[in-house]
Design a protein around this motif. Structure first.
Motif, PDB file in Angstrom:
ATOM      1  N   LEU A 274      79.391  66.952  80.390  1.00  0.00           N
ATOM      2  CA  LEU A 274      78.480  66.510  81.445  1.00  0.00           C
ATOM      3  C   LEU A 274      78.230  67.597  82.487  1.00  0.00           C
ATOM      4  CD1 LEU A 274      79.749  62.838  81.960  1.00  0.00           C
ATOM      5  CD2 LEU A 274      77.615  63.571  80.863  1.00  0.00           C
ATOM      6  N   ALA A 275      79.042  68.654  82.477  1.00  0.00           N
ATOM      7  CA  ALA A 275      78.807  69.770  83.388  1.00  0.00           C
ATOM      8  C   ALA A 275      77.568  70.567  82.993  1.00  0.00           C
ATOM      9  CB  ALA A 275      80.027  70.688  83.426  1.00  0.00           C
ATOM     10  N   ASN A 276      77.106  70.390  81.750  1.00  0.00           N
ATOM     11  CA  ASN A 276      75.874  71.027  81.288  1.00  0.00           C
ATOM     12  C   ASN A 276      74.704  70.180  81.779  1.00  0.00           C
ATOM     13  OD1 ASN A 276      73.586  71.798  79.719  1.00  0.00           O
ATOM     14  ND2 ASN A 276      74.938  72.623  78.139  1.00  0.00           N
ATOM     15  N   SER A 304      84.696  72.463  88.752  1.00  0.00           N
ATOM     16  CA  SER A 304      84.330  73.699  89.439  1.00  0.00           C
ATOM     17  C   SER A 304      84.170  74.843  88.448  1.00  0.00           C
ATOM     18  CB  SER A 304      85.410  74.067  90.462  1.00  0.00           C
ATOM     19  OG  SER A 304      86.612  74.444  89.800  1.00  0.00           O
ATOM     20  N   ALA A 305      83.550  75.929  88.907  1.00  0.00           N
ATOM     21  CA  ALA A 305      83.401  77.116  88.065  1.00  0.00           C
ATOM     22  C   ALA A 305      84.762  77.669  87.663  1.00  0.00           C
ATOM     23  CB  ALA A 305      82.598  78.175  88.813  1.00  0.00           C
ATOM     24  N   GLU A 306      85.731  77.555  88.557  1.00  0.00           N
ATOM     25  CA  GLU A 306      87.074  78.038  88.254  1.00  0.00           C
ATOM     26  C   GLU A 306      87.714  77.226  87.130  1.00  0.00           C
ATOM     27  OE1 GLU A 306      85.791  79.406  92.113  1.00  0.00           O
ATOM     28  OE2 GLU A 306      85.918  77.372  91.285  1.00  0.00           O
ATOM     29  N   VAL A 307      87.507  75.919  87.162  1.00  0.00           N
ATOM     30  CA  VAL A 307      88.055  75.060  86.107  1.00  0.00           C
ATOM     31  C   VAL A 307      87.383  75.369  84.777  1.00  0.00           C
ATOM     32  CG1 VAL A 307      88.194  72.686  85.267  1.00  0.00           C
ATOM     33  CG2 VAL A 307      88.819  73.215  87.632  1.00  0.00           C
ATOM     34  N   LEU A 308      86.068  75.542  84.791  1.00  0.00           N
ATOM     35  CA  LEU A 308      85.348  75.850  83.554  1.00  0.00           C
ATOM     36  C   LEU A 308      85.826  77.172  82.967  1.00  0.00           C
ATOM     37  CD1 LEU A 308      81.747  74.746  84.612  1.00  0.00           C
ATOM     38  CD2 LEU A 308      83.355  73.502  83.150  1.00  0.00           C
TER      39      LEU A 308
END
Length: 336
Positions: A274-276, A304-308
């Motif tokens: 779902l981040a996409n 977050s970007a860090e998690v991704l």
């Protein structure tokens, strides 16, 4: 529950979609299937995905029974056409005008409704002219039997050609339904950019990689009894590509990431797709009601970007992202 537009249309669907492939009419008894649908409704899920081929039409019938008491205007029903159904005769599959017109009528009868919200081409049919298929879909829309048209596992080139014809005929493709997960990212290179350009969203299946991303499959250990990997009706075949010890070891690296976020592994996997922003919803299945509630809790979770980046590092080179593999989903001929 949160909701997203389906493609460039005005239709909104729930971020979590309940799908009944490999379960209704097959893996679980009707009573359990009805309980799962009730759990989905209770969790705020309004979008339901099925197909005429699932359990050779039985899945549609079970879903129709389960949704019979719901206000039709408050839910979105998606089904599909292509694969063989019934006695599997020479015209009981594909995207010919004959099969599409007969299949939509059968699906509506089994689903106990006068229309579906999204009618999807389950695969691309190399044996039928695309013009014939798109004209048939246009007529299905004009008849009111389907409100929108989508496709499933089409390549970028197929989507482009289909959308051009659809617009000439006065309608538009609004969605593509591909496999997509942390482990299987083949749509990112070509399908997603093309879909963004042409106004389609992704309605993704297997966001948890057939259960592998729950972490329950352990490297060097037998698969759990009663799991998808033991299902001879289709589950065992579809999960096999992920049951590699290297993949399973990398998946275990995701556990501390999920724990730090207060998420289950399944919730992390669903939140990842779902981040996409081209993904409209993640299709989840279940054999028990509690699985539905667990997956639905991923709605609205922001990573977050860090998690991704941490997820990418944890999985490393086991991720499959070759865009050429999108073409492998098109059958060389109609299945029989």
């Amino acid at each position: 529950m949160e909701f997203r537009h389906l493609g460039s249309s005005g239709l909104k669907i729930s971020e979590i979609c309940y799908g009944n492939w490999l379960t209704h009419g097959s893996q679980v008894e009707n009573e359990a299937a009805l309980a799962c649908v009730r759990a989905a409704v209770d969790a705020g899920i309004t979008t339901f995905d099925t197909a005429d081929v699932y359990a050779n039409t039985k899945a549609e019938s079970v879903l129709g029974e389960a949704l019979a008491g719901e206000r039709r205007e408050s839910i979105e029903i998606m089904t599909k056409v292509f694969f063989p159904t019934g006695p599997r005769g020479h015209n009981d599959c594909g995207l010919s005008r004959k099969h599409i017109m007969e299949s939509i009528n059968g699906s509506l009868r089994r689903l106990r409704t006068d229309h579906v919200d999204v009618y999807q081409a389950h695969r691309y049919d190399l044996e039928t002219p695309l013009e014939e298929t798109m004209q048939a879909f246009a007529d299905v829309v004009r008849s009111g039997k389907a409100l929108y048209i989508g496709v499933s596992e089409w390549s970028a080139e197929q989507i482009r050609a289909g959308q051009e014809l659809a617009r000439q005929l006065g309608f538009a493709l609004v969605s593509n339904q591909p496999q997509y997960s942390m482990l299987w990212r083949v749509i990112e290179g070509e399908v997603v950019p093309t879909s963004r350009e042409l106004g389609l969203s992704q309605v993704v299946w297997s966001p948890i990689a057939q259960g592998v991303l729950t972490g329950k499959y352990l490297p060097g250990q037998p698969v759990p009894e009663g799991s998808r990997a033991t299902d001879e009706k289709g589950g065992k075949r579809t999960i096999s590509r992920f049951l590699d010890d290297t993949i399973l070891e990398r998946v275990q690296n995701l556990k501390p990431i999920a724990s730090d976020l207060g998420l289950t592994m399944a919730q992390l996997a669903v939140a990842w797709v779902l981040a996409n922003d081209n993904v409209a919803c993640a299709i989840v299945g279940a054999s028990r009601p509690e699985q539905v509630a667990d997956n639905a809790a991923a709605a609205g979770v922001k990573l977050s970007a860090e998690v991704l980046s941490a997820i990418d590092a944890a999985l490393g080179d086991v991720v499959v992202s070759d865009p050429a593999l999108t073409k492998d989903s098109t059958p060389a001929s109609r299945p029989s």
